[in-house]
Design a protein around this motif. Structure first.
Motif, PDB file in Angstrom:
ATOM      1  N   PRO A  78      -7.231   8.301 -24.703  1.00 10.31           N
ATOM      2  CA  PRO A  78      -8.599   7.833 -24.423  1.00 10.31           C
ATOM      3  C   PRO A  78      -9.650   8.922 -24.628  1.00 10.31           C
ATOM      4  O   PRO A  78     -10.759   8.638 -25.065  1.00 10.31           O
ATOM      5  CB  PRO A  78      -8.543   7.401 -22.959  1.00 10.31           C
ATOM      6  N   GLU A  79      -9.294  10.169 -24.331  1.00 12.24           N
ATOM      7  CA  GLU A  79     -10.254  11.266 -24.483  1.00 12.24           C
ATOM      8  C   GLU A  79     -10.642  11.443 -25.949  1.00 12.24           C
ATOM      9  O   GLU A  79     -11.816  11.630 -26.268  1.00 12.24           O
ATOM     10  CB  GLU A  79      -9.672  12.584 -23.942  1.00 12.24           C
ATOM     11  N   LEU A  80      -9.661  11.376 -26.829  1.00 11.30           N
ATOM     12  CA  LEU A  80      -9.941  11.512 -28.259  1.00 11.30           C
ATOM     13  C   LEU A  80     -10.777  10.335 -28.751  1.00 11.30           C
ATOM     14  O   LEU A  80     -11.753  10.519 -29.480  1.00 11.30           O
ATOM     15  CB  LEU A  80      -8.649  11.610 -29.067  1.00 11.30           C
ATOM     16  N   ARG A  81     -10.411   9.139 -28.326  1.00 15.93           N
ATOM     17  CA  ARG A  81     -11.142   7.942 -28.753  1.00 15.93           C
ATOM     18  C   ARG A  81     -12.580   7.984 -28.261  1.00 15.93           C
ATOM     19  O   ARG A  81     -13.505   7.663 -28.994  1.00 15.93           O
ATOM     20  CB  ARG A  81     -10.424   6.688 -28.249  1.00 15.93           C
ATOM     21  N   ARG A  82     -12.775   8.387 -27.016  1.00 13.61           N
ATOM     22  CA  ARG A  82     -14.138   8.476 -26.478  1.00 13.61           C
ATOM     23  C   ARG A  82     -14.930   9.582 -27.164  1.00 13.61           C
ATOM     24  O   ARG A  82     -16.139   9.438 -27.380  1.00 13.61           O
ATOM     25  CB  ARG A  82     -14.095   8.660 -24.970  1.00 13.61           C
ATOM     26  N   ALA A  83     -14.263  10.686 -27.485  1.00 13.97           N
ATOM     27  CA  ALA A  83     -14.951  11.777 -28.188  1.00 13.97           C
ATOM     28  C   ALA A  83     -15.400  11.312 -29.574  1.00 13.97           C
ATOM     29  O   ALA A  83     -16.522  11.602 -30.005  1.00 13.97           O
ATOM     30  CB  ALA A  83     -14.041  13.001 -28.293  1.00 13.97           C
ATOM     31  N   LEU A  84     -14.549  10.576 -30.284  1.00 14.30           N
ATOM     32  CA  LEU A  84     -14.920  10.040 -31.597  1.00 14.30           C
ATOM     33  C   LEU A  84     -16.073   9.062 -31.462  1.00 14.30           C
ATOM     34  O   LEU A  84     -17.030   9.096 -32.239  1.00 14.30           O
ATOM     35  CB  LEU A  84     -13.723   9.369 -32.268  1.00 14.30           C
ATOM     36  N   CYS A  85     -16.004   8.191 -30.465  1.00 13.73           N
ATOM     37  CA  CYS A  85     -17.074   7.221 -30.227  1.00 13.73           C
ATOM     38  C   CYS A  85     -18.383   7.946 -29.924  1.00 13.73           C
ATOM     39  O   CYS A  85     -19.433   7.608 -30.478  1.00 13.73           O
ATOM     40  CB  CYS A  85     -16.690   6.295 -29.081  1.00 13.73           C
ATOM     41  N   ALA A  86     -18.322   8.958 -29.061  1.00 15.02           N
ATOM     42  CA  ALA A  86     -19.526   9.723 -28.716  1.00 15.02           C
ATOM     43  C   ALA A  86     -20.074  10.453 -29.939  1.00 15.02           C
ATOM     44  O   ALA A  86     -21.296  10.485 -30.145  1.00 15.02           O
ATOM     45  CB  ALA A  86     -19.203  10.726 -27.604  1.00 15.02           C
ATOM     46  N   PHE A  87     -19.201  11.003 -30.766  1.00 18.75           N
ATOM     47  CA  PHE A  87     -19.643  11.693 -31.977  1.00 18.75           C
ATOM     48  C   PHE A  87     -20.353  10.728 -32.923  1.00 18.75           C
ATOM     49  O   PHE A  87     -21.416  11.033 -33.456  1.00 18.75           O
ATOM     50  CB  PHE A  87     -18.458  12.363 -32.683  1.00 18.75           C
ATOM     51  N   MET A  88     -19.774   9.542 -33.098  1.00 20.26           N
ATOM     52  CA  MET A  88     -20.412   8.564 -33.986  1.00 20.26           C
ATOM     53  C   MET A  88     -21.740   8.080 -33.413  1.00 20.26           C
ATOM     54  O   MET A  88     -22.702   7.893 -34.159  1.00 20.26           O
ATOM     55  CB  MET A  88     -19.462   7.417 -34.298  1.00 20.26           C
ATOM     56  N   LEU A  89     -21.805   7.888 -32.104  1.00 19.94           N
ATOM     57  CA  LEU A  89     -23.071   7.500 -31.477  1.00 19.94           C
ATOM     58  C   LEU A  89     -24.118   8.608 -31.634  1.00 19.94           C
ATOM     59  O   LEU A  89     -25.287   8.339 -31.920  1.00 19.94           O
ATOM     60  CB  LEU A  89     -22.874   7.167 -30.003  1.00 19.94           C
ATOM     61  N   PHE A  90     -23.686   9.856 -31.459  1.00 27.16           N
ATOM     62  CA  PHE A  90     -24.590  10.995 -31.644  1.00 27.16           C
ATOM     63  C   PHE A  90     -25.122  11.014 -33.078  1.00 27.16           C
ATOM     64  O   PHE A  90     -26.329  11.183 -33.300  1.00 27.16           O
ATOM     65  CB  PHE A  90     -23.870  12.311 -31.320  1.00 27.16           C
ATOM     66  N   CYS A  91     -24.222  10.860 -34.042  1.00 27.94           N
ATOM     67  CA  CYS A  91     -24.648  10.857 -35.453  1.00 27.94           C
ATOM     68  C   CYS A  91     -25.622   9.715 -35.722  1.00 27.94           C
ATOM     69  O   CYS A  91     -26.642   9.911 -36.388  1.00 27.94           O
ATOM     70  CB  CYS A  91     -23.436  10.736 -36.379  1.00 27.94           C
ATOM     71  N   MET A  92     -25.313   8.533 -35.184  1.00 32.84           N
ATOM     72  CA  MET A  92     -26.170   7.376 -35.394  1.00 32.84           C
ATOM     73  C   MET A  92     -27.562   7.614 -34.811  1.00 32.84           C
ATOM     74  O   MET A  92     -28.572   7.397 -35.479  1.00 32.84           O
ATOM     75  CB  MET A  92     -25.541   6.137 -34.759  1.00 32.84           C
ATOM     76  N   VAL A  93     -27.623   8.086 -33.574  1.00 30.41           N
ATOM     77  CA  VAL A  93     -28.923   8.332 -32.932  1.00 30.41           C
ATOM     78  C   VAL A  93     -29.679   9.426 -33.674  1.00 30.41           C
ATOM     79  O   VAL A  93     -30.884   9.303 -33.924  1.00 30.41           O
ATOM     80  CB  VAL A  93     -28.741   8.680 -31.432  1.00 30.41           C
ATOM     81  N   ASN A  94     -28.994  10.487 -34.049  1.00 29.62           N
ATOM     82  CA  ASN A  94     -29.619  11.576 -34.793  1.00 29.62           C
ATOM     83  C   ASN A  94     -30.228  11.067 -36.101  1.00 29.62           C
ATOM     84  O   ASN A  94     -31.385  11.366 -36.427  1.00 29.62           O
ATOM     85  CB  ASN A  94     -28.595  12.679 -35.056  1.00 29.62           C
ATOM     86  N   LEU A  95     -29.463  10.292 -36.849  1.00 29.98           N
ATOM     87  CA  LEU A  95     -29.975   9.754 -38.114  1.00 29.98           C
ATOM     88  C   LEU A  95     -31.138   8.789 -37.891  1.00 29.98           C
ATOM     89  O   LEU A  95     -32.115   8.802 -38.653  1.00 29.98           O
ATOM     90  CB  LEU A  95     -28.851   9.062 -38.882  1.00 29.98           C
ATOM     91  N   LEU A  96     -31.037   7.963 -36.851  1.00 26.42           N
ATOM     92  CA  LEU A  96     -32.124   7.019 -36.569  1.00 26.42           C
ATOM     93  C   LEU A  96     -33.404   7.742 -36.192  1.00 26.42           C
ATOM     94  O   LEU A  96     -34.496   7.358 -36.626  1.00 26.42           O
ATOM     95  CB  LEU A  96     -31.721   6.047 -35.461  1.00 26.42           C
ATOM     96  N   VAL A  97     -33.302   8.798 -35.388  1.00 28.18           N
ATOM     97  CA  VAL A  97     -34.485   9.550 -34.984  1.00 28.18           C
ATOM     98  C   VAL A  97     -35.097  10.267 -36.193  1.00 28.18           C
ATOM     99  O   VAL A  97     -36.321  10.272 -36.370  1.00 28.18           O
ATOM    100  CB  VAL A  97     -34.134  10.560 -33.861  1.00 28.18           C
ATOM    101  N   ARG A  98     -34.251  10.833 -37.034  1.00 27.98           N
ATOM    102  CA  ARG A  98     -34.754  11.610 -38.169  1.00 27.98           C
ATOM    103  C   ARG A  98     -35.247  10.744 -39.322  1.00 27.98           C
ATOM    104  O   ARG A  98     -36.237  11.076 -39.971  1.00 27.98           O
ATOM    105  CB  ARG A  98     -33.669  12.558 -38.660  1.00 27.98           C
ATOM    106  N   PHE A  99     -34.542   9.640 -39.594  1.00 24.34           N
ATOM    107  CA  PHE A  99     -34.840   8.887 -40.815  1.00 24.34           C
ATOM    108  C   PHE A  99     -35.138   7.408 -40.618  1.00 24.34           C
ATOM    109  O   PHE A  99     -35.504   6.729 -41.577  1.00 24.34           O
ATOM    110  CB  PHE A  99     -33.671   9.009 -41.805  1.00 24.34           C
ATOM    111  N   GLY A 100     -34.968   6.887 -39.429  1.00 21.51           N
ATOM    112  CA  GLY A 100     -35.084   5.447 -39.213  1.00 21.51           C
ATOM    113  C   GLY A 100     -36.505   4.978 -38.994  1.00 21.51           C
ATOM    114  O   GLY A 100     -36.818   4.416 -37.952  1.00 21.51           O
ATOM    115  N   HIS A 101     -37.369   5.182 -39.969  1.00 18.56           N
ATOM    116  CA  HIS A 101     -38.786   4.845 -39.818  1.00 18.56           C
ATOM    117  C   HIS A 101     -39.139   3.455 -40.357  1.00 18.56           C
ATOM    118  O   HIS A 101     -40.285   3.054 -40.287  1.00 18.56           O
ATOM    119  CB  HIS A 101     -39.646   5.911 -40.485  1.00 18.56           C
ATOM    120  N   SER A 102     -38.153   2.769 -40.909  1.00 19.59           N
ATOM    121  CA  SER A 102     -38.382   1.398 -41.382  1.00 19.59           C
ATOM    122  C   SER A 102     -37.069   0.629 -41.229  1.00 19.59           C
ATOM    123  O   SER A 102     -36.003   1.230 -41.073  1.00 19.59           O
ATOM    124  CB  SER A 102     -38.832   1.386 -42.843  1.00 19.59           C
TER     125      SER A 102
END
Length: 164
Positions: A78-102
């Motif tokens: 579960p720790e690995l799965r949650r870490a992967l999920c958190a990493f993907m969520l971090f990447c998604m939020v980071n990309l949305l903040v930086r580039f998600g203007h439309s």
């Protein structure tokens, strides 16, 4: 191939190819995530077993080429799965903040994450069992996490009622 699997393969190809040419198609990925979370209140991983187009497409396409090996037990942690999920969520939020203007850019971001996930899932399906990705899928992990949280909430409510 049964109709559900055929529709799943068509959906996966349509989003993977269509999103390249028309980025708002990637917004369908948001719809899948929301649907998974909403259906999770019905039953944990209900979406995964009955609706997920990725899992059904993996089952439709890979059985003849899959090596059908078991996943290493560490991938079920579960720790690995949650870490992967958190990493993907971090990447998604980071990309949305930086580039998600439309909406088109938001669609492109979700399309890109989807295509990367497809690449990983099909690679895992070839080397392991066809639905090996499902064991570490971030959406499934999110459902498991939400499901265990609601189970704990219900258990604490039940114990509070029993004490009074």
């Amino acid at each position: 191939m049964n109709p559900k699997k055929l529709l799943s393969v068509i959906f996966v190809v349509a989003v993977a190819v269509g999103g390249y040419f028309y980025p708002p198609v990637g917004l369908l990925v948001i719809g899948l995530i929301v649907l998974a979370v909403v259906l999770n209140f019905r039953s944990t991983r209900y979406f995964c077993g009955r609706i997920c187009p990725n899992g059904a497409s993996l089952q439709a396409v890979l059985p003849k080429v899959s090596r059908k090996h078991r996943l290493p037990k560490t991938l079920y942690a579960p720790e690995l799965r949650r870490a992967l999920c958190a990493f993907m969520l971090f990447c998604m939020v980071n990309l949305l903040v930086r580039f998600g203007h439309s909406w088109a850019q938001v669609g492109r971001i979700f399309w890109a994450i989807y295509v990367i996930s497809l690449g990983i899932s099909y690679t895992m399906g070839i080397f392991f069992k066809p639905r090996a990705w499902c064991a570490i899928c971030p959406v499934g992990t999110l459902q498991d996490t939400l499901g265990s949280a609601s189970t704990k909430d219900n258990a604490s409510k039940d114990s509070a009622k029993a004490e009074s």
